[in-house]
Design a protein around this motif. Structure first.
Motif: not given
Length: 286
Positions: A215-223
């Motif tokens: 979850v954290e990686t996906i969100d960080k990538t998008w941001r």
């Protein structure tokens, strides 16, 4: 100026309560309807939270203005009574075609002839249940985004039978409650916002349930890559888990069905509903 003075909001869940309060805050008389006293007690709690939220986040809401909005809301668990004096009825009941048709049939039989009818449905087209109102020419969609005091869009979408004058009146009403009207030119599942947002959320959930990234990686990538303030799982937390669950469980995609199972088992059944409950994919201060 709009001729609308009295607004009835059907359903006082997360978004319904926001719609009702935003309308009252803007100076309209509002009737908040829900199915029973228990639901209305929960609505009162949501409104109290919204008063505090507006005082903290909305410019000009201090000094009693936020509480003044609360004073313009009355409550009803009698549907016919709730709509009998309405100039505008906004429906935010569960995303079930059967529930919406039954609700609108009663509204159509009980509301005054002048009343305009609007659905906040996010997944159903208004033409799918407009005939239940008995007045399809006075019926359209008025769709809000969650956290409407910040994400203040109001998508206005008619059907082939919607009277253009009714459409324009609702556009003006949206503007009068401090929304930015988004005029949708023809029926489109998902309107503008969800037509853009849902593919993102579906892609993010598929990456997660298939074990591609956490979850954290996906969100960080998008941001980082887009400059967006939130990642998709942060957006899920803002939306809450119930609506994504209802959408995912009806999907033909195996990854979405798997996502629905996880949302039900690990989040909804555990009371982890997102920002509103203080915990979802992330934890939030209460």
């Amino acid at each position: 100026m709009t001729d609308i003075k009295t607004v009835t909001v059907l359903g006082t869940g997360v978004l319904g309560s926001q719609i009702a309060y935003a309308t009252a805050y803007a100076g309209f008389d509002v009737v908040a309807y829900d199915i029973d006293a228990t639901a209305l007690d929960k609505a009162r709690e949501r409104f109290d939270v919204l008063v505090a939220t507006y005082e903290a986040q909305v410019e000009g809401a201090t000094g009693g203005k936020a509480k003044d909005g609360l004073a313009r809301i009355t409550y009803s668990a009698d549907l016919a009574e709730a709509v009998k004096d309405a100039d505008l009825v906004i429906e935010a009941v569960p995303e079930s075609l059967e529930i919406k048709r039954a609700t609108w049939q009663t509204v159509g039989e009980s509301a005054p002839e002048r009343a305009i009818f609007a659905t906040n449905s996010s997944t159903l087209l208004p033409s799918e249940f407009m005939e239940a109102t008995g007045r399809p020419d006075r019926f359209l969609a008025l769709h809000f985004a969650n956290r409407i005091w910040v994400q203040n869009t109001a998508e206005v979408m008619g059907t082939a039978k919607t009277d253009p004058a009714v459409y324009e009146t609702v556009v003006e009403f949206a503007r009068s409650i401090n929304m930015v009207p988004i005029e949708v030119k023809k029926e489109q599942a998902g309107y503008v916002l969800n037509s853009l947002l849902v593919p993102l959320l579906n892609a993010a959930s598929a990456l997660w349930v298939e074990g591609v990234a956490d979850v954290e990686t996906i969100d960080k990538t998008w941001r980082i890559a887009t400059g967006a303030p939130m990642g998709p799982f942060q957006i899920f937390d803002v939306i809450g888990m119930v609506t994504p669950y209802n959408i995912a469980r009806t999907s033909d995609e195996p990854s979405q069905q798997k996502f629905a199972e996880i949302l039900k088992r690990d989040f909804i059944d555990q009371g982890k509903l997102g920002v509103a409950s203080g915990e979802g994919f992330y934890s939030y201060p209460r």
